[in-house]
Design a protein around this motif. Structure first.
Motif, PDB file in Angstrom:
ATOM      1  N   ALA A 145      -3.860  51.436  -5.888  1.00 32.45           N
ATOM      2  CA  ALA A 145      -4.729  52.085  -4.913  1.00 32.45           C
ATOM      3  C   ALA A 145      -6.191  52.021  -5.328  1.00 32.45           C
ATOM      4  O   ALA A 145      -7.073  51.961  -4.488  1.00 32.45           O
ATOM      5  CB  ALA A 145      -4.309  53.538  -4.731  1.00 32.45           C
TER       6      ALA A 145
ATOM      7  N   GLY B 269      -0.989  53.888  -8.028  1.00 34.24           N
ATOM      8  CA  GLY B 269      -0.692  53.364  -6.694  1.00 34.24           C
ATOM      9  C   GLY B 269       0.714  53.686  -6.240  1.00 34.24           C
ATOM     10  O   GLY B 269       1.098  54.835  -6.080  1.00 34.24           O
TER      11      GLY B 269
ATOM     12  N   THR C 180       2.302  54.777   0.359  1.00 33.57           N
ATOM     13  CA  THR C 180       2.853  53.541  -0.205  1.00 33.57           C
ATOM     14  C   THR C 180       3.771  52.916   0.838  1.00 33.57           C
ATOM     15  O   THR C 180       4.519  53.625   1.505  1.00 33.57           O
ATOM     16  CB  THR C 180       3.634  53.831  -1.503  1.00 33.57           C
TER      17      THR C 180
ATOM     18  N   ILE D  39      -0.495  49.595  -0.221  1.00 36.90           N
ATOM     19  CA  ILE D  39      -1.109  50.920  -0.104  1.00 36.90           C
ATOM     20  C   ILE D  39      -1.734  50.987   1.285  1.00 36.90           C
ATOM     21  O   ILE D  39      -2.225  49.983   1.799  1.00 36.90           O
ATOM     22  CB  ILE D  39      -2.194  51.116  -1.188  1.00 36.90           C
TER      23      ILE D  39
END
Length: 141
Positions: free
Chosen positions: A36, A47, A71, A116
């Motif tokens: 991320a 992430g 996610t 993401i």
């Protein structure tokens, strides 16, 4: 002569059993990571990640970081065309995993990426494409 024929038949039987009766090769589990943070390389601590479990055909989409993003598990089932891609969002926040129970035929080709994004009301809206894992992980169901 009779013994030679029996040995030949035994050898042919062994070949037949090996080729036609043995089970299919086992498929491997695969995991893809997405980062991320714009300056980080995707890894297991930031992430998010998507994991395909070959046994039972489960897709696990895990949010690893409290970053305000979701996610996405991007899975390609059966072909290399975008028409075979499915997007599974985990919008529940850090530390959560969405478990998707798939029903796939033995030997079905699977491609997997993690991404993401910020949910915008559609499967692909809001995906930060530059934060997806760079390559497809591949296995079979």
């Amino acid at each position: 002569m009779n013994r030679t024929i029996r040995l030949a038949l035994a050898a042919l039987s062994a070949v037949f059993l090996t080729l036609f009766v043995s089970g299919p090769a086992s498929a491997a589990d695969i995991t893809a990571y997405a980062g991320a943070d714009w300056n980080e390389t995707p890894k297991a601590t930031n992430g998010g990640k998507a994991t395909f479990k070959a046994y039972g055909e489960h897709l696990l989409v895990t949010d690893l970081e409290k970053d305000g993003h979701s996610t996405i598990g991007l899975i390609s089932i059966g072909c290399d065309s975008p028409s075979c891609n499915y997007y599974y969002w985990n919008r529940d926040g850090q530390g959560t995993t969405r478990d998707v129970d798939l029903s796939l035929g033995e030997g079905t080709h699977i491609g997997l990426k993690a991404c993401i994004g910020d949910w915008k009301g559609s499967a692909t809206g809001g995906i930060m494409w530059d934060k997806c894992s760079s390559t497809w992980k591949e296995t079979s169901a």
